[in-house]
Structure formats: structure tokens, C-alpha cells
Design an enzyme around this catalytic site. Structure first.
Site, PDB file in Angstrom:
ATOM      1  N   ASP A 157       0.835  -1.203   0.000  1.00  0.00           N
ATOM      2  CA  ASP A 157       0.000   0.000   0.000  1.00  0.00           C
ATOM      3  C   ASP A 157       0.871   1.255   0.000  1.00  0.00           C
ATOM      4  O   ASP A 157       1.809   1.367   0.802  1.00  0.00           O
ATOM      5  CB  ASP A 157      -0.902   0.039   1.233  1.00  0.00           C
ATOM      6  CG  ASP A 157      -1.878  -1.118   1.281  1.00  0.00           C
ATOM      7  OD1 ASP A 157      -2.197  -1.666   0.208  1.00  0.00           O
ATOM      8  OD2 ASP A 157      -2.319  -1.472   2.395  1.00  0.00           O
TER       9      ASP A 157
ATOM     10  N   ASP B 257      -0.475  -3.488  -4.368  1.00  0.00           N
ATOM     11  CA  ASP B 257      -1.787  -3.615  -3.746  1.00  0.00           C
ATOM     12  C   ASP B 257      -2.503  -2.273  -3.851  1.00  0.00           C
ATOM     13  O   ASP B 257      -2.556  -1.698  -4.933  1.00  0.00           O
ATOM     14  CB  ASP B 257      -1.649  -4.098  -2.301  1.00  0.00           C
ATOM     15  CG  ASP B 257      -2.948  -4.659  -1.748  1.00  0.00           C
ATOM     16  OD1 ASP B 257      -3.940  -4.757  -2.492  1.00  0.00           O
ATOM     17  OD2 ASP B 257      -2.989  -5.000  -0.559  1.00  0.00           O
TER      18      ASP B 257
ATOM     19  N   ASP C 202      -5.433   2.699   1.542  1.00  0.00           N
ATOM     20  CA  ASP C 202      -6.236   1.685   2.229  1.00  0.00           C
ATOM     21  C   ASP C 202      -6.487   2.051   3.687  1.00  0.00           C
ATOM     22  O   ASP C 202      -5.587   2.570   4.382  1.00  0.00           O
ATOM     23  CB  ASP C 202      -5.526   0.329   2.182  1.00  0.00           C
ATOM     24  CG  ASP C 202      -5.751  -0.404   0.871  1.00  0.00           C
ATOM     25  OD1 ASP C 202      -6.261   0.229  -0.080  1.00  0.00           O
ATOM     26  OD2 ASP C 202      -5.406  -1.598   0.792  1.00  0.00           O
TER      27      ASP C 202
ATOM     28  N   ARG D 111     -11.827  -0.294  -7.184  1.00  0.00           N
ATOM     29  CA  ARG D 111     -11.667   0.253  -5.829  1.00  0.00           C
ATOM     30  C   ARG D 111     -11.335   1.742  -5.845  1.00  0.00           C
ATOM     31  O   ARG D 111     -10.256   2.173  -5.449  1.00  0.00           O
ATOM     32  CB  ARG D 111     -10.599  -0.507  -5.050  1.00  0.00           C
ATOM     33  CG  ARG D 111     -10.888  -1.991  -4.907  1.00  0.00           C
ATOM     34  CD  ARG D 111      -9.881  -2.678  -3.997  1.00  0.00           C
ATOM     35  NE  ARG D 111     -10.149  -4.108  -3.879  1.00  0.00           N
ATOM     36  CZ  ARG D 111      -9.490  -4.936  -3.082  1.00  0.00           C
ATOM     37  NH1 ARG D 111      -8.505  -4.467  -2.331  1.00  0.00           N
ATOM     38  NH2 ARG D 111      -9.799  -6.225  -3.036  1.00  0.00           N
TER      39      ARG D 111
END
Length: 533
Positions: free
Chosen positions: A161, A190, A194, A243
Site C-alpha cells: 500500500d 496492492d 487503504d 476500488r
């Protein structure tokens, strides 16, 4: 469940905007914007001030950042850390102390509070190194670039992340940053942004998120629903598979963002989540809003959005797209005041404001932009751990120019390896083509959709090069800043500010080389991108 990644490198690190004088660094507006400029849900729960009022410390390595945190009187003593240069694994070590809990493979903001990390000088780049916020509160991150953070391959950092928050995190404001990847999960990356395990009262504003399989999530699973109260506004999401964000439970306010090339899905509201989606602009994208890859539905309230070449998939048990009408399915109450730009001007407003090194420009709320909130006139010596306050002056500060090279020749001997190669790049202006830069014709060209962008030459096997020749086409705007990147690794081979010509660097074997325009006056036109051994 992950989909195939089809990414185009489009990192756009804005033109230098930091103000400096010899031996002295002007305290950037970021440090005071904590109280005057924080927006969205980060204004709630007592507000977000970061390190306001604390000592100002400069850092040009990850170890120096950790040292600044560990040298505080306590884990809650306010501090503003001004960062410049490139932060990477090579200069980031674990530092111990009573006021910190750090790690060597990431910037660790763990079990602390009241911290501002702000980029100054000619820019701050966290290269292949993520920022991890855990069990912490009242954090501000501003004016930095975080790029190519991986969870697999080498090196790895922060679970892949760029910015990751988890385990009882409160009040975080991330503003004017670039969050960049170079692929999806199969390439080792990733999420870019997040939040999980009880993270609340967060705002992401005026930032760019690019070239990733996953933009970010709120909640790591259908049972991790303790997160929320997150605002996303005036951000650019470009070339993202999904996302943007994925929301599991909680509430998100999503307004005035510009979404370009969402390849599989966009805002994914699941597991009872509620998203208020206002005055965004969606372009060349698929399934920009809905509940995807699950039967655990979420909800949304929509108004004022523009759909420009958006396609929709069919409804199924685990696929519930909001389109084509994007009708509201709930109502969401927002506790703070805000002003919406009309969606039609969102692309231009976001282009002028979003990202690091843009001078902290913000929207006026009426389709124009203005400088961000400024501090009292304070300058600080650029020596670690010391601060010098000086009276205000009316003299304009000096602006540091990008790294410059000497005047470059316009021709080079040898075989132009681009003629037998392929080409790709970031979003291109209408009527231009990537292939135009390798057709041997200076009158045909590639031009980015804005004033900055990337164009790449690529080969099927590793090829050694040590020079490129950038030949602008007739009518090109003046390039004021550029970088040459090894697109295989993301490494910067060289950078400068000349308007084209022959650029030399250490001989490098690679499959893909990228010329990145980081600043330009007008719209640049690259007629030929020649490469030589």
C-alpha cells in the site's frame, strides 16, 4: 477475483512550486493549512491539526524522519517534518525511542499523534517505500509523491500500500499528494490508499492516484465494517482497475473527483455502506458506481455527476451496477459545510490543483482555483532539528528551477532503435498517436491530454541505451521539466528542464524507457522520441 491489469504508465509529478532562498527554506503553506485548510470528515471529531505549533524539522532520508519522531519529548508532542529528496529503502532504518515505534522497511507512524509530514524544496518522493499509520491520530501528509510500493517482488514495503491505515486510526488528512503504481496485484502492487480495522475521520483531497489495479479500500473484509467517515474530493483517479474506493460499511462523501479509465469498476459500495456521490466527472470508464463482486449490497445517493463514455455491465447476483441512470438508493447526511464545483469544470479544476508540487492550489467552489491557505511569514533554516523565525518581507521568494542540463544538441549519430520498437504512454490529445514518435516523421506527433504526461518506447527483449533524442514538433509548447525513467523498475535515469534535444545517461539495459513531461508552458508536442545505444 482480481481482473487482468492493463495499465499505461502515466505518472504526472507536477512542476516545482517550492519557494527557497540560499540556505533558507520557506515554511510551506502545508504546515498551517492544517487549521485553515482541512476539509471533509477530517474536520470532525475535534478536527485535524497535525503538528501545528510544534517544532519544525527538516529530513532528507527515512531515517531522519524516524529520528525526528523518536527525538520528541513524548509520542504526542506536535512536530512538523519537512521532507525533501528521495526517501527509499537505502536511507530508511529503524530508530528506537520512547516516543516512537518505527520499522526499517516503511515510514512507520505507529502509536503516535500530532504529526505533519510535508514535502518542500524541489519535491519529496517516497520511492518503493510506503507510509503506514497504525494506532495513531491527528496526522497530516501533504505535498509528497509515493510511488511503486510492492507487496511481492523486491523490495517490499507496507503490504504493497502506498498509504495504509489500520487499527484505531483517527483524523488523518492527506492532501496534494501523488500516489502511483506501475501495475496490479500480479505485478506486486496492492492498494494506493487503504483503511481498515477501525479507521475513521479521514480526508483525501487534491491528489492523484494512477496506474494501479486497486485505488483503495475502506474495510478489509465484509465483516470489517468499523471504518468510515471518509471524504474524497478533487482527486484524479486515472488508469485504475477497481476500488475508487471499495467501501465496506461506513459512510463516504465523494465529490468533485475526476475519474478517467476505470477499467473494471469504480466506486464499490458493499456490506451496507453508504456513499454520497456528488458532481464527479467519469470518463472512458466501466461500472463507475455500484455493488460489485458480492451479493452484500451497499447504497448510494447521487447528484450532479457527468458520465462521459461510461459503459455498464448486466445486473447479476453478485453484480449490481448503479447505471445507466445512477439513481439514488439512500440518503446520506453530511455534517460539515462544503461547496460543489459544477461537474462540467471538474476536469480543468482537478488538472490545475491535484497532486504534489502544484503550489497547494485549491478550488474556489465556483470553477476556478486559488492558492491554498498560507501561514504567517515564517522561514526555517534547512538544518535538521532547528527552526529560525524571521519577520515577514514583501520581496518575492526565489523559485528553485528543476534540475537543468546544458544546451543539448538536436542530432545524434548511430541507429535510432525506436524505429523497430513499440510505443505507449499516458492519455493523449485528440488526433495524436503514440506511434507518431517513432515513425521517422517530425511533422506527426504525440501530445498529452494536458500539459504533462508520459510517452514510452518499448522492446520485446532487453535493449541497452545511453541516449535519447526528444524532437518537438512544430507548434509545441515549451517543456520546462522532464524525467527519463527506466519503466521496468521505475528508476529515474536523469532529469532536467531543456526543451528537447539529446539526453545522455548511464548505459542501461531495459525493455521500456519513458520520457515524462513534468512541466510545460502550453501543450508539448513530441514529434520523435529517438533512442540510441
Amino acid at each position: 477475483m482480481r481482473r487482468k491489469v492493463a495499465l499505461r504508465l502515466t505518472a504526472a509529478i507536477g512542476a516545482t512550486a517550492a519557494t527557497v532562498a540560499t540556505g533558507v527554506v520557506l515554511l510551506m503553506p502545508e504546515a498551517s493549512a492544517a487549521t485553515g485548510g482541512v476539509t471533509g470528515f477530517a474536520t470532525q471529531n475535534g478536527g485535524t491539526t497535525g503538528g501545528a505549533g510544534g517544532q519544525v524539522v527538516s529530513a532528507s532520508s527515512g531515517t531522519a524522519i524516524h529520528t525526528a519522531l523518536c527525538n520528541r519529548a513524548s509520542s504526542s508532542t506536535p512536530i512538523i517534518i519537512q521532507v525533501s529528496g528521495t526517501i527509499n529503502h537505502g536511507n530508511t532504518t529503524k530508530v528506537s525511542g520512547n516516543s516512537c515505534n518505527t520499522a526499517a522497511d516503511k515510514i512507520e507512524l505507529k502509536e503516535i499523534s500530532n504529526v505533519t509530514i510535508v514535502g518542500v524544496g524541489s519535491g519529496a518522493v517516497f520511492d518503493q517505500l510506503g507510509i503506514h499509520i497504525r494506532d495513531s491520530s491527528n496526522i497530516i501528509i501533504q505535498n509528497v509523491t509515493i510511488q511503486n510500493v510492492k507487496k511481492s517482488g523486491s523490495p517490499t514495503s507496507n503490504g504493497g500500500d502506498a498509504i495504509g491505515m489500520e487499527s484505531t486510526v483517527r483524523n488523518v488528512w492527506v492532501d496534494h499528494v501523488n500516489l502511483l503504481a506501475s501495475g496490479g496485484e500480479s505485478a506486486g502492487f496492492d492498494g494506493l490508499f487503504d483503511m481498515k480495522d477501525n479507521t475513521q475521520y479521514v480526508t483525501l483531497s487534491y491528489s492523484t492516484l494512477r496506474n494501479s489495479g486497486r485505488g483503495g479500500l475502506i474495510g478489509s473484509s465484509e465483516t470489517d465494517t468499523s471504518n468510515g467517515y471518509v471524504t474524497f474530493h478533487h482527486n484524479l483517479y486515472e488508469n485504475i482497475d477497481s476500488r475508487t474506493p471499495l467501501l465496506r460499511g461506513g459512510i463516504a462523501h465523494i465529490y468533485n473527483n475526476y475519474y478517467v479509465s476505470l477499467n473494471e469498476s469504480g466506486i464499490n459500495s458493499r456490506a451496507g455502506a453508504k456513499a454520497k456521490v456528488d458532481n464527479n466527472y467519469f470518463k472512458n470508464s466501466k461500472d463507475v458506481l455500484g455493488t460489485f463482486y458480492t451479493d452484500a449490497k451497499g447504497y448510494w445517493q447521487t447528484s450532479g455527476n457527468i458520465l462521459d463514455n461510461v459503459t455498464w455491465s448486466a445486473t447479476a447476483s453478485d453484480n449490481n451496477p448503479a447505471g445507466p441512470n445512477m439513481a439514488s438508493t439512500t440518503t446520506v447526511s453530511i455534517p460539515y459545510s462544503y461547496t460543489l464545483d459544477n461537474a462540467s469544470c471538474v476536469p480543468s479544476v482537478v488538472a490545475a490543483t491535484a497532486g504534489a508540487n502544484k503550489g497547494l492550489q485549491v478550488s474556489t467552489g465556483s470553477c476556478s482555483v486559488t492558492a491554498g491557505p498560507t501561514s504567517a511569514a515564517v522561514t526555517t533554516r534547512a538544518t535538521t532539528g532547528t527552526t529560525t523565525t524571521r519577520p515577514a518581507t514583501t520581496a518575492a521568494p526565489t523559485t528553485r528551477a528543476p534540475v537543468s542540463t546544458t544546451a543539448a544538441p538536436t542530432t545524434v549519430s548511430g541507429t535510432n532503435l525506436s524505429l523497430s520498437a513499440g510505443a505507449d504512454g499516458s492519455s493523449k490529445a485528440d488526433g495524436t498517436s503514440y506511434g507518431n514518435v517513432k515513425d521517422g516523421n517530425i511533422s506527426t506527433y504525440w501530445s498529452p491530454s494536458g500539459s504533462t504526461g508520459q510517452i514510452s518506447i518499448k522492446w520485446g527483449s532487453a535493449t541497452s541505451i545511453s541516449r535519447i533524442n526528444i524532437r518537438p514538433a512544430s507548434g509545441s509548447g515549451t517543456i520546462t521539466g522532464w524525467r527519463v525513467l527506466n519503466a521496468d523498475t521505475g528508476a529515474v535515469l536523469t532529469s532536467g528542464s531543456s526543451n528537447g534535444g539529446v539526453i545522455s545517461f548511464t548505459r542501461t539495459s531495459l525493455k521500456k524507457v519513458t520520457f515524462e513531461v513534468t512541466g510545460a508552458s502550453g501543450s508539448p508536442r513530441i514529434g520523435e522520441f529517438e533512442t540510441y545505444a
